[in-house]
Write a protein that holds these residues in place. Structure first.
Motif, PDB file in Angstrom:
ATOM      1  N   GLY A  93       0.816  -1.211   0.000  1.00  0.00           N
ATOM      2  CA  GLY A  93       0.000   0.000   0.000  1.00  0.00           C
ATOM      3  C   GLY A  93       0.845   1.254   0.000  1.00  0.00           C
ATOM      4  O   GLY A  93       1.779   1.384   0.804  1.00  0.00           O
ATOM      5  N   THR A  94       0.496   2.166  -0.905  1.00  0.00           N
ATOM      6  CA  THR A  94       1.291   3.394  -1.095  1.00  0.00           C
ATOM      7  C   THR A  94       0.583   4.637  -0.558  1.00  0.00           C
ATOM      8  O   THR A  94       1.030   5.754  -0.797  1.00  0.00           O
ATOM      9  N   GLY A  95      -0.556   4.444   0.135  1.00  0.00           N
ATOM     10  CA  GLY A  95      -1.308   5.586   0.653  1.00  0.00           C
ATOM     11  C   GLY A  95      -0.637   6.177   1.884  1.00  0.00           C
ATOM     12  O   GLY A  95       0.515   5.863   2.209  1.00  0.00           O
ATOM     13  N   SER A  96      -1.368   7.026   2.593  1.00  0.00           N
ATOM     14  CA  SER A  96      -0.768   7.726   3.729  1.00  0.00           C
ATOM     15  C   SER A  96      -0.373   6.768   4.852  1.00  0.00           C
ATOM     16  O   SER A  96       0.609   7.006   5.557  1.00  0.00           O
ATOM     17  N   VAL A  97      -1.104   5.659   5.012  1.00  0.00           N
ATOM     18  CA  VAL A  97      -0.728   4.686   6.050  1.00  0.00           C
ATOM     19  C   VAL A  97       0.579   3.992   5.669  1.00  0.00           C
ATOM     20  O   VAL A  97       1.517   3.903   6.476  1.00  0.00           O
ATOM     21  N   THR A 115       2.935  -1.989  -4.722  1.00  0.00           N
ATOM     22  CA  THR A 115       1.953  -1.202  -5.458  1.00  0.00           C
ATOM     23  C   THR A 115       1.502  -2.008  -6.672  1.00  0.00           C
ATOM     24  O   THR A 115       2.099  -3.028  -6.996  1.00  0.00           O
ATOM     25  N   ARG A 116       0.443  -1.540  -7.381  1.00  0.00           N
ATOM     26  CA  ARG A 116      -0.006  -2.275  -8.570  1.00  0.00           C
ATOM     27  C   ARG A 116       1.010  -2.190  -9.695  1.00  0.00           C
ATOM     28  O   ARG A 116       1.381  -3.188 -10.297  1.00  0.00           O
ATOM     29  N   LYS A 155       2.873   9.451 -10.553  1.00  0.00           N
ATOM     30  CA  LYS A 155       1.739  10.207  -9.978  1.00  0.00           C
ATOM     31  C   LYS A 155       2.249  11.474  -9.299  1.00  0.00           C
ATOM     32  O   LYS A 155       3.211  11.422  -8.509  1.00  0.00           O
ATOM     33  N   ALA A 179      -1.917  -2.459   3.906  1.00  0.00           N
ATOM     34  CA  ALA A 179      -2.362  -1.063   4.073  1.00  0.00           C
ATOM     35  C   ALA A 179      -2.956  -0.560   2.763  1.00  0.00           C
ATOM     36  O   ALA A 179      -2.497   0.432   2.191  1.00  0.00           O
ATOM     37  N   VAL A 180      -3.966  -1.283   2.292  1.00  0.00           N
ATOM     38  CA  VAL A 180      -4.649  -0.884   1.052  1.00  0.00           C
ATOM     39  C   VAL A 180      -6.117  -0.637   1.368  1.00  0.00           C
ATOM     40  O   VAL A 180      -6.612  -0.975   2.450  1.00  0.00           O
ATOM     41  N   SER A 181      -6.812  -0.075   0.407  1.00  0.00           N
ATOM     42  CA  SER A 181      -8.246   0.133   0.521  1.00  0.00           C
ATOM     43  C   SER A 181      -8.913  -1.197   0.927  1.00  0.00           C
ATOM     44  O   SER A 181      -8.613  -2.252   0.350  1.00  0.00           O
ATOM     45  N   THR A 211      -4.153  -3.319   8.681  1.00  0.00           N
ATOM     46  CA  THR A 211      -4.502  -1.950   9.107  1.00  0.00           C
ATOM     47  C   THR A 211      -5.810  -1.483   8.484  1.00  0.00           C
ATOM     48  O   THR A 211      -6.221  -0.349   8.680  1.00  0.00           O
ATOM     49  N   THR A 212      -6.450  -2.340   7.688  1.00  0.00           N
ATOM     50  CA  THR A 212      -7.513  -1.862   6.797  1.00  0.00           C
ATOM     51  C   THR A 212      -8.852  -1.665   7.515  1.00  0.00           C
ATOM     52  O   THR A 212      -9.113  -2.241   8.572  1.00  0.00           O
ATOM     53  N   ASN A 213      -9.701  -0.885   6.891  1.00  0.00           N
ATOM     54  CA  ASN A 213     -11.079  -0.733   7.349  1.00  0.00           C
ATOM     55  C   ASN A 213     -12.022  -1.050   6.195  1.00  0.00           C
ATOM     56  O   ASN A 213     -11.748  -0.664   5.048  1.00  0.00           O
ATOM     57  N   MET A 242      -7.064   4.630  14.358  1.00  0.00           N
ATOM     58  CA  MET A 242      -6.505   5.985  14.547  1.00  0.00           C
ATOM     59  C   MET A 242      -5.911   6.498  13.245  1.00  0.00           C
ATOM     60  O   MET A 242      -5.700   5.730  12.306  1.00  0.00           O
ATOM     61  N   ASN A 250      -3.040   7.954  10.681  1.00  0.00           N
ATOM     62  CA  ASN A 250      -1.663   7.460  10.476  1.00  0.00           C
ATOM     63  C   ASN A 250      -0.636   8.286  11.240  1.00  0.00           C
ATOM     64  O   ASN A 250       0.401   7.775  11.637  1.00  0.00           O
TER      65      ASN A 250
HETATM   66  N1  NAP Z   1      -5.530   7.071   6.217  1.00  0.00           N
HETATM   67  C1  NAP Z   1      -5.469   6.774   7.505  1.00  0.00           C
HETATM   68  O1  NAP Z   1      -4.954   7.551   8.327  1.00  0.00           O
HETATM   69  C2  NAP Z   1      -6.007   5.447   7.975  1.00  0.00           C
HETATM   70  C3  NAP Z   1      -6.085   5.196   9.349  1.00  0.00           C
HETATM   71  C4  NAP Z   1      -6.488   3.933   9.787  1.00  0.00           C
HETATM   72  C5  NAP Z   1      -6.795   2.937   8.877  1.00  0.00           C
HETATM   73  N2  NAP Z   1      -6.735   3.232   7.533  1.00  0.00           N
HETATM   74  C6  NAP Z   1      -7.016   2.140   6.583  1.00  0.00           C
HETATM   75  O2  NAP Z   1      -5.750   1.752   6.073  1.00  0.00           O
HETATM   76  C7  NAP Z   1      -5.865   1.360   4.703  1.00  0.00           C
HETATM   77  C8  NAP Z   1      -4.909   2.218   3.845  1.00  0.00           C
HETATM   78  O3  NAP Z   1      -5.361   3.554   3.890  1.00  0.00           O
HETATM   79  P1  NAP Z   1      -4.614   4.706   3.058  1.00  0.00           P
HETATM   80  O4  NAP Z   1      -5.389   5.944   3.329  1.00  0.00           O
HETATM   81  O5  NAP Z   1      -3.153   4.676   3.352  1.00  0.00           O
HETATM   82  O6  NAP Z   1      -4.720   4.260   1.569  1.00  0.00           O
HETATM   83  P2  NAP Z   1      -5.955   3.953   0.581  1.00  0.00           P
HETATM   84  O7  NAP Z   1      -6.150   5.130  -0.285  1.00  0.00           O
HETATM   85  O8  NAP Z   1      -7.129   3.438   1.348  1.00  0.00           O
HETATM   86  O9  NAP Z   1      -5.345   2.751  -0.287  1.00  0.00           O
HETATM   87  C9  NAP Z   1      -4.279   2.987  -1.131  1.00  0.00           C
HETATM   88  C10 NAP Z   1      -3.740   1.672  -1.626  1.00  0.00           C
HETATM   89  O10 NAP Z   1      -4.806   0.860  -2.136  1.00  0.00           O
HETATM   90  C11 NAP Z   1      -4.407   0.335  -3.398  1.00  0.00           C
HETATM   91  N3  NAP Z   1      -5.580   0.153  -4.263  1.00  0.00           N
HETATM   92  C12 NAP Z   1      -6.625   0.996  -4.455  1.00  0.00           C
HETATM   93  N4  NAP Z   1      -7.488   0.481  -5.348  1.00  0.00           N
HETATM   94  C13 NAP Z   1      -6.963  -0.708  -5.749  1.00  0.00           C
HETATM   95  C14 NAP Z   1      -7.388  -1.704  -6.667  1.00  0.00           C
HETATM   96  N5  NAP Z   1      -8.525  -1.602  -7.355  1.00  0.00           N
HETATM   97  N6  NAP Z   1      -6.610  -2.802  -6.803  1.00  0.00           N
HETATM   98  C15 NAP Z   1      -5.448  -2.930  -6.095  1.00  0.00           C
HETATM   99  N7  NAP Z   1      -4.995  -1.998  -5.224  1.00  0.00           N
HETATM  100  C16 NAP Z   1      -5.748  -0.903  -5.064  1.00  0.00           C
HETATM  101  C17 NAP Z   1      -3.512   1.403  -3.982  1.00  0.00           C
HETATM  102  O11 NAP Z   1      -2.668   0.781  -4.930  1.00  0.00           O
HETATM  103  P3  NAP Z   1      -1.597   1.612  -5.798  1.00  0.00           P
HETATM  104  O12 NAP Z   1      -0.395   1.739  -4.930  1.00  0.00           O
HETATM  105  O13 NAP Z   1      -1.368   0.764  -6.979  1.00  0.00           O
HETATM  106  O14 NAP Z   1      -2.240   2.939  -6.128  1.00  0.00           O
HETATM  107  C18 NAP Z   1      -2.745   1.883  -2.766  1.00  0.00           C
HETATM  108  O15 NAP Z   1      -1.593   1.110  -2.551  1.00  0.00           O
HETATM  109  C19 NAP Z   1      -7.343   1.539   4.345  1.00  0.00           C
HETATM  110  O16 NAP Z   1      -7.995   0.300   4.459  1.00  0.00           O
HETATM  111  C20 NAP Z   1      -7.852   2.525   5.383  1.00  0.00           C
HETATM  112  O17 NAP Z   1      -9.242   2.383   5.642  1.00  0.00           O
HETATM  113  C21 NAP Z   1      -6.368   4.450   7.067  1.00  0.00           C
END
Ligand code: NAP
Length: 226
Positions: free
Chosen positions: A7-11, A30-31, A39, A78-80, A103-105, A145, A147
């Motif tokens: 996962g490449t998002g903020s987490v 990442t994908r 990006k 740590a992905v969606s 870590t996912t929700n 919580m 990130n």
């Molecule tokens: N943000 C927070 O502070 C926080 C806090 C607690 C829990 N969470 C949970 O932690 C997880 C990660 O959250 P995040 O905000 O860091 O990121 P996010 O935006 O929820 O997920 C980003 C990641 O998901 C991948 N992704 C999205 N669509 C996809 C698809 N169709 N097929 C394969 N991969 C896909 C992306 O891949 P690419 O790298 O290829 O783009 C990326 O690596 C989530 O489940 C969220 O609910 C988040």
């Protein structure tokens, strides 16, 4: 440890930076590596793309989901939530008994913000992941919580709690020692036992989101008052 973060998002970015400072080798999955590196736009919450973080932290590797898990001692998911099972399935072969931090929700944004949950109250995404990969030890952690607090609990004015749930005691212990190293004290870490505890940890998200909306920021966490 060799730690792979799927996962490449903020987490993923936050955990990668923090775990690097603790002398771990970090690979992020990442994908599509090229597409991810090109990006430039901020994500929906205004977080910068991962290319900036990788430039600032050249020791962190970016690989495809499939290639990223080779040689990993520990994997962090740590992905969606919608794609969590698919991403783990598309990653390379993982050895039996490996600890996977989830870590996912299970957020469903199909009706906008705030999202609802796509799971029923008699299960959780973590349990569904565990059922799909019975040879892996899924440990739910970090999901309750923001990130910023995951990697720096001291940014809050007072202590708060972080929860751990998973069927394998040794894997829970591994995660507890990791989060202790990350700055969580023993008293703040709450071991809730087996993976069914993830139901409550995920179902608390609607409350977290409502508090977020009401406050207008994510600088808060849950605390068990005694
Ligand atoms: N943000 C927070 O502070 C926080 C806090 C607690 C829990 N969470 C949970 O932690 C997880 C990660 O959250 P995040 O905000 O860091 O990121 P996010 O935006 O929820 O997920 C980003 C990641 O998901 C991948 N992704 C999205 N669509 C996809 C698809 N169709 N097929 C394969 N991969 C896909 C992306 O891949 P690419 O790298 O290829 O783009 C990326 O690596 C989530 O489940 C969220 O609910 C988040």
């Amino acid at each position: 440890m060799n730690i792979t973060i799927l996962g490449t998002g903020s987490v993923g970015q936050a955990l990668a930076k923090k775990l690097l400072t603790l002398d771990n080798n970090i690979t992020i999955g990442t994908r599509d590596v090229e597409a991810t590196l090109t990006k430039t736009e901020l994500d929906g919450f205004g977080n910068p793309p991962i290319s900036k973080m990788l430039t600032e932290n050249p020791k962190i590797q970016l690989r495809s989901f499939k290639d990223s898990v080779a040689g990993a001692d520990l994997v962090i998911l740590a992905v969606s939530g919608r794609v969590a099972i698919d991403v783990l399935a598309s990653s390379g072969e993982l050895p039996a008994g490996m600890t996977i931090i989830d870590t996912t929700n299970p957020l469903d944004f199909s009706n906008g913000f705030p999202p609802s949950l796509f799971t029923e109250s008699t299960t959780s995404l973590a349990e569904q992941i565990q059922e799909k990969f019975p040879h892996l030890n899924i440990v739910k952690c970090f999901n309750t919580m923001s990130n910023a607090i995951m990697i720096n609990p001291q940014i809050l004015d007072e202590s708060s709690n972080i929860f751990v749930a998973g069927n394998d005691e040794k894997s829970r212990d591994l995660v507890k020692s990791l989060i202790f190293e990350m700055g969580w004290s023993v008293g703040e870490i709450v071991d809730l036992g087996d993976i069914t505890a993830a139901r409550g940890l995920e179902m608390i998200m609607p409350l977290w989101l409502r508090i977020f909306q009401s406050r207008g920021d994510a600088n808060f966490n849950f605390k068990i008052a005694e």
